[in-house]
Design a protein around this motif. Structure first.
Motif, mmCIF file in Angstrom:
data_model
loop_
_atom_site.group_PDB
_atom_site.id
_atom_site.type_symbol
_atom_site.label_atom_id
_atom_site.label_comp_id
_atom_site.label_asym_id
_atom_site.label_seq_id
_atom_site.Cartn_x
_atom_site.Cartn_y
_atom_site.Cartn_z
ATOM 1 N N VAL A 1 62.203 23.989 52.014
ATOM 2 C CA VAL A 1 61.463 25.138 52.615
ATOM 3 C C VAL A 1 60.074 24.768 52.607
ATOM 4 N N LYS A 2 59.329 24.934 53.627
ATOM 5 C CA LYS A 2 57.779 24.743 53.662
ATOM 6 C C LYS A 2 57.293 26.005 53.930
ATOM 7 N N ILE A 3 56.070 26.323 53.054
ATOM 8 C CA ILE A 3 55.296 27.454 53.022
ATOM 9 C C ILE A 3 53.904 27.268 53.351
ATOM 10 N N GLU A 4 53.466 27.847 54.564
ATOM 11 C CA GLU A 4 52.110 27.514 54.872
ATOM 12 C C GLU A 4 51.077 28.539 54.350
ATOM 13 N N CYS A 5 49.866 28.238 53.902
ATOM 14 C CA CYS A 5 48.631 29.046 53.676
ATOM 15 C C CYS A 5 47.593 28.657 54.155
ATOM 16 N N ARG A 6 47.032 29.459 55.157
ATOM 17 C CA ARG A 6 46.049 29.337 56.047
ATOM 18 C C ARG A 6 44.906 30.311 55.874
ATOM 19 N N SER A 7 43.562 29.774 55.480
ATOM 20 C CA SER A 7 42.609 30.427 55.652
ATOM 21 C C SER A 7 41.827 30.812 56.936
ATOM 22 N N LEU A 8 41.604 32.119 57.370
ATOM 23 C CA LEU A 8 41.787 32.141 58.861
ATOM 24 C C LEU A 8 40.165 32.435 59.204
ATOM 25 N N ASP A 9 39.419 32.892 58.450
ATOM 26 C CA ASP A 9 37.946 32.883 58.739
ATOM 27 C C ASP A 9 36.881 32.260 57.831
ATOM 28 N N PHE A 10 37.447 31.319 56.959
ATOM 29 C CA PHE A 10 36.620 30.500 56.209
ATOM 30 C C PHE A 10 37.301 29.225 55.922
ATOM 31 N N GLN A 11 36.454 28.507 55.408
ATOM 32 C CA GLN A 11 36.953 27.191 54.825
ATOM 33 C C GLN A 11 37.254 27.197 53.267
ATOM 34 N N ALA A 12 38.231 26.550 52.980
ATOM 35 C CA ALA A 12 38.617 26.748 51.633
ATOM 36 C C ALA A 12 38.910 25.235 51.191
ATOM 37 N N THR A 13 37.937 24.979 50.208
ATOM 38 C CA THR A 13 38.285 23.391 49.611
ATOM 39 C C THR A 13 39.279 23.556 48.363
ATOM 40 N N THR A 14 39.570 24.823 47.979
ATOM 41 C CA THR A 14 40.600 24.701 46.730
ATOM 42 C C THR A 14 41.449 25.932 47.215
ATOM 43 N N MET A 15 42.874 25.893 47.060
ATOM 44 C CA MET A 15 43.654 26.849 47.107
ATOM 45 C C MET A 15 44.667 26.769 45.867
ATOM 46 N N PHE A 16 45.333 27.806 45.844
ATOM 47 C CA PHE A 16 46.194 27.929 44.499
ATOM 48 C C PHE A 16 47.534 28.473 45.082
ATOM 49 N N TRP A 17 48.540 28.129 44.277
ATOM 50 C CA TRP A 17 49.870 28.289 44.553
ATOM 51 C C TRP A 17 50.325 29.158 43.169
ATOM 52 N N TYR A 18 51.074 30.239 43.538
ATOM 53 C CA TYR A 18 51.592 31.154 42.253
ATOM 54 C C TYR A 18 53.142 31.253 42.460
ATOM 55 N N ARG A 19 53.632 31.382 41.464
ATOM 56 C CA ARG A 19 55.096 32.118 41.601
ATOM 57 C C ARG A 19 55.035 33.201 40.635
ATOM 58 N N GLN A 20 55.873 34.353 41.223
ATOM 59 C CA GLN A 20 56.067 35.497 40.527
ATOM 60 C C GLN A 20 57.465 36.100 40.397
#
Lengths: 118, 108
Positions: free
Chosen positions: A19-38
């Motif tokens: 399963v692939k999950i995508e995370c996009r920053s829509l109105d800014f550039q993100a050099t760092t993204m984090f993935w969490y599980r809850q």
């Protein structure tokens, strides 16, 4: 304001599927993204820190080969749960920090993906 | 080892009550302490605290930090059912660390 889009919001699939999950920053550039599980009624558990153009940094106990992270551009990071099993069922949330922003600035969160493996 | 502990883990109050949520932390390189509210989906940012003793306020919510005691509180006055959520605190040292969370339920 800063918007982070996460897709899909809900996945139900059979054991053994990737399963692939995508995370996009829509109105800014993100050099760092984090993935969490809850887990239900629990806090966010950091799985990995994703930096654009380099390998992700995984937290202790998180299997790199199981949870593949790719941060190919300044607006997109993907998490692939490979050969998912029922114990991988959880709520996965991504977040992003603006490029040039310091680590201590607030993160902007996606709406999360609820993954159910049958 | 860096960590964040919140208390209580869960709380049930009646509308109109005032609640205080606690967050204690240990961090090797403190930069900021953050509070978030999480309802069904993504956590939403409430406050960022970097200095001791300066209260941050937004409507019925307020928060303050004590860097000497390594402690922060989040106050909610005149609670409403819409305040029901999980409240998370996080500190940023060398990394982001989220606390255990406090689940608040406000009943009419």
């Amino acid at each position: 304001g800063a918007v982070v889009s996460q897709h899909p919001s809900r996945v139900i699939c059979k054991s053994g599927t990737s399963v692939k999950i995508e995370c996009r920053s829509l109105d800014f550039q993100a050099t760092t993204m984090f993935w969490y599980r809850q887990f239900p009624k629990q806090s966010l558990m950091l799985m990995a820190t994703s930096n654009e153009g380099s390998k992700a940094t995984y937290e202790q106990g998180v299997e790199k080969d199981k949870f593949l992270i790719n941060h190919a551009s300044l607006t997109l990071s993907t998490l692939t749960v490979t050969s998912a099993h029922p114990e991988d069922s959880s709520f996965y949330i991504c977040s992003a920090i603006r490029a040039g922003g310091e680590l201590y600035q607030p993160q902007h969160f996606g709406d999360g993906t609820r993954l159910s493996i049958l | 080892e860096d960590k964040v502990v919140q208390s209580p883990l869960s709380l049930v109050v009646h509308e109109g009550d005032t609640v205080t949520l606690n967050c204690s932390y240990e961090v090797t390189n403190f930069r900021s302490l953050l509070w978030y509210k999480q309802e069904k989906k993504a956590p939403t940012f409430l406050f960022m605290l970097t200095s001791s003793g300066i209260e941050k306020k937004s409507g019925r919510l307020s928060s303050i930090l004590d860097k000497k005691e390594l402690f922060s509180i989040l106050n909610i006055t005149a609670t409403q059912t819409g305040d029901s959520a999980i409240y998370l605190c996080a500190h940023t040292g060398n990394q982001f660390y989220f606390g255990t969370g406090t689940s608040l339920t406000v009943i009419p």
